[in-house]
Scaffold this motif. Structure first.
Motif, short mmCIF file in Angstrom:
data_model
loop_
_atom_site.label_atom_id
_atom_site.label_comp_id
_atom_site.label_asym_id
_atom_site.label_seq_id
_atom_site.Cartn_x
_atom_site.Cartn_y
_atom_site.Cartn_z
N SER A 50 4.84 -0.30 9.98
CA SER A 50 5.57 -0.93 8.88
C SER A 50 4.72 -1.87 7.91
O SER A 50 5.20 -2.45 6.88
CB SER A 50 6.68 -2.10 9.79
N GLY A 51 3.46 -1.89 8.26
CA GLY A 51 2.41 -2.50 7.31
C GLY A 51 1.02 -2.44 7.71
O GLY A 51 0.59 -1.91 8.94
N LEU A 52 0.26 -2.70 6.63
CA LEU A 52 -1.26 -2.75 6.95
C LEU A 52 -1.58 -3.81 7.00
O LEU A 52 -1.54 -4.86 6.09
CB LEU A 52 -1.99 -1.79 5.69
N LYS A 53 -2.61 -4.48 7.86
CA LYS A 53 -3.07 -5.55 8.23
C LYS A 53 -4.53 -5.56 8.36
O LYS A 53 -5.14 -4.86 8.81
CB LYS A 53 -2.60 -6.40 9.46
N THR A 58 -1.57 -8.96 4.72
CA THR A 58 -0.73 -7.90 5.19
C THR A 58 -0.24 -7.25 3.87
O THR A 58 0.13 -8.05 2.99
CB THR A 58 0.32 -8.10 6.04
N ALA A 59 0.02 -5.98 3.78
CA ALA A 59 0.95 -5.30 3.10
C ALA A 59 1.96 -4.48 3.49
O ALA A 59 1.59 -3.80 4.40
CB ALA A 59 0.10 -4.63 2.20
N PRO A 60 3.14 -4.48 3.19
CA PRO A 60 4.08 -3.65 3.96
C PRO A 60 4.10 -2.19 3.56
O PRO A 60 3.68 -1.71 2.53
CB PRO A 60 5.42 -4.43 3.22
N LEU A 61 4.80 -1.44 4.29
CA LEU A 61 4.96 0.10 4.14
C LEU A 61 6.23 0.43 4.85
O LEU A 61 6.89 -0.16 5.16
CB LEU A 61 3.93 0.73 5.26
N SER A 62 6.62 1.79 3.92
CA SER A 62 7.98 2.12 4.24
C SER A 62 7.86 3.45 5.07
O SER A 62 6.95 3.99 4.97
CB SER A 62 8.75 2.01 2.98
N TRP A 110 -0.65 4.34 2.11
CA TRP A 110 -1.74 3.61 2.89
C TRP A 110 -2.76 2.97 1.91
O TRP A 110 -3.21 1.92 2.21
CB TRP A 110 -2.24 4.60 3.93
N ILE A 111 -3.28 3.90 1.05
CA ILE A 111 -4.43 3.59 0.22
C ILE A 111 -3.99 2.35 -0.79
O ILE A 111 -4.73 1.26 -0.80
CB ILE A 111 -4.73 4.58 -0.69
N ALA A 112 -2.73 2.41 -1.29
CA ALA A 112 -2.19 1.24 -1.90
C ALA A 112 -2.32 -0.10 -1.22
O ALA A 112 -2.64 -1.18 -1.74
CB ALA A 112 -0.93 1.63 -2.68
N ALA A 113 -1.81 -0.02 0.07
CA ALA A 113 -1.60 -1.18 1.01
C ALA A 113 -3.12 -1.90 1.20
O ALA A 113 -3.41 -2.72 1.23
CB ALA A 113 -1.00 -0.78 2.18
N ALA A 114 -3.93 -0.75 1.69
CA ALA A 114 -5.25 -1.13 1.94
C ALA A 114 -5.99 -1.86 0.62
O ALA A 114 -6.53 -2.92 0.51
CB ALA A 114 -6.39 -0.04 2.10
#
Length: 479
Positions: free
Chosen positions: A10-13, A28-32, A48-52
């Protein structure tokens, strides 16, 4: 300082820790998650890359990253990330909780080589049956697969340019010789693959590659920062919470539920549906019971009830004996000990007196009974429990922890406030890779309090667990 990145469902921390392992910064950044069909669960690796990138932007705003010395990775296990020769993603990643490949998993599991070599049942969530499903249903994709990566290892490819993996995550693919800690060519061939399509393997505390110069320049990091092998989410969490020696264990109440015990030897018992995997540290292993919905089950019920999960659990008061109402938390099937992808959740014995509070207790008790199933399965393999630490969002519920302690007959230790999960464990592994330190730095956190079992209620929980197991058998019999 050292960076840990944990790619969850649900997210990248991301966390930054100092030399003394104190927390410096976090983001943190959320993931769907996409669920296009019943039992399917997918993510776009581009997210994943955008969240990182978002997490690194946030960390760079909080701290000067020019002092960064090492990076570690943690992530959701089992996901099938399929790349072509140019390392382009061929389709959305099929995630750990996707059960579409149950028929393919059963066919592989019928081949005695898989249990003999891996030490595990071939579960539908594992990576190997997903590749067979792709071959059977999307041959145009299968024909173009040049590289198979697990989710966190796709992040590594972006960070370093290296196609590398590590033992704890690889053990959940059904392609690893878990005792020998290497890919097995025969199992790969049985699913239409070869070693050339797999990443090379390192230990979780070893250097897997170096940070790309362009990324280092983007965030003001030194050139050539080492990136550790890292660990699958549970192995990395174990490093974070200091569960690295036999007798040490943790119970995690996250999206899924995990009962994780470290081991100093390889002791598989595939028939029990216990996971026997490599740990993220050299020459260590772990045994693990996994239930697919823990806090996820509570959050599901909270949505139905139109309330916050914390409000539901906070209204319960002292622990009570389980009521007549039962909840079987199989929202997306179950792993330990049933290995049942088709079973679904049920409320049983509802009546006019059943209210929201009773149903909340039933949900918590149902997950507790499922964890008790895993405990019994692990105990049957000879696993010993000398201490049990609670982690995950669900561990904030005193009611839930006391129910688990009472059901298992074990005190549950609650750490002081802080983050000791996968991102912190990944940062520790990054420190090990950069400095040459070993498991001695993976110390347990300070314990704020110990939740003791309630001996008065223990018989009632044992009786309720027996009814729970009978209810599963009846549900299975009607399927």
């Amino acid at each position: 300082m050292f960076l840990g990145l944990d790619l969850g469902t649900s997210g990248l921390k991301g966390v930054l820790i100092r030399e003394d392992q104190s927390l410096l910064a976090e983001a943190t950044a959320p993931l769907s998650v996409s669920r296009p069909h019943d039992g399917w669960s997918e993510q776009d690796p581009a997210e994943w890359i955008a969240a990182a990138e978002a997490v690194l932007d946030a960390l760079a705003a909080q701290a000067d990253l020019s002092a960064l010395r090492g990076i570690g990775l943690s992530g959701q296990m089992h996901g099938a990330t399929l790349l072509d020769e140019a390392h382009r993603v061929l389709r959305p990643c099929i995630l750990w909780n996707d059960t579409r490949s149950h028929a393919e998993a059963a066919a592989l599991d019928a081949d005695p080589r898989f249990r003999a070599v891996t030490g595990n049942i071939v579960f539908p969530g594992f990576t190997a049956p997903k590749l067979v499903w792709v071959r059977n249903n999307e041959p145009q994709v299968a024909d173009r697969v040049s590289l198979v990566l697990l989710p966190k290892d796709y992040l590594r490819l972006w960070l370093t340019g290296e196609a590398a993996g590590e033992m704890s995550d690889a053990a959940g693919t059904a392609w690893l010789d878990t005792g020998r800690r290497d890919w097995d060519d025969g199992l790969l061939a049985a699913t239409g693959l070869s070693r050339a399509q797999m990443p090379h393997l390192v230990e979780g505390s070893e250097v897997s590659g170096r940070l790309r110069d362009d990324l280092a320049a983007r965030w003001g990091m030194p050139k050539g920062v080492p990136v550790a092998g890292g660990g699958g989410d549970n192995a990395a969490s174990a490093v974070g919470v200091g569960v690295v020696k036999a007798g040490q264990a943790f119970v995690s109440l996250g999206t899924s539920g995990v009962l994780f015990a470290a081991s100093d030897a390889y002791r598989p018992d595939a028939a029990s549906a216990v996971h026997t995997f490599c740990h993220a540290l050299p020459q260590t292993w772990h045994q693990m019971g996994v239930i697919l919905a823990a806090a996820d089950a509570l959050n599901w019920f909270a949505r139905i009830a139109g309330a916050k999960a914390s409000d539901l659990t906070g209204a319960l008061g002292p622990l009570q004996a389980p009521g007549r109402t039962l909840f079987l938390p199989y929202l997306g099937g179950e792993r330990t000990p049933h290995n049942d992808a088709a079973v679904r959740a049920s409320f049983l014995h509802l009546d006019h007196a059943t209210d929201r509070e009773a149903m909340t207790r039933a949900v918590l008790e149902g997950v507790t009974h499922a964890i008790r199933d895993s405990f019994d399965a692990l105990a049957g393999t000879g696993t010993r429990f000398e201490r049990l630490i609670a982690v995950g969002g669900g561990s904030r519920s005193d009611y839930w922890l006391r129910a688990i302690a009472t059901s298992l007959g074990l005190p549950v230790e609650v750490p002081e406030a802080g983050d000791f999960g996968g991102a912190f464990g990944a940062a520790r592994l990054g420190m090990m890779a950069a400095t040459g330190a070993g498991a001695e730095i993976a110390t347990p956190p300070r314990i704020a309090r110990v939740v003791e079992p309630d001996p008065v209620l223990a018989p009632a929980f044992a009786e309720a667990h027996a009814r729970y197991r009978d209810a599963y058998r009846a549900l299975k019999g009607r399927a």
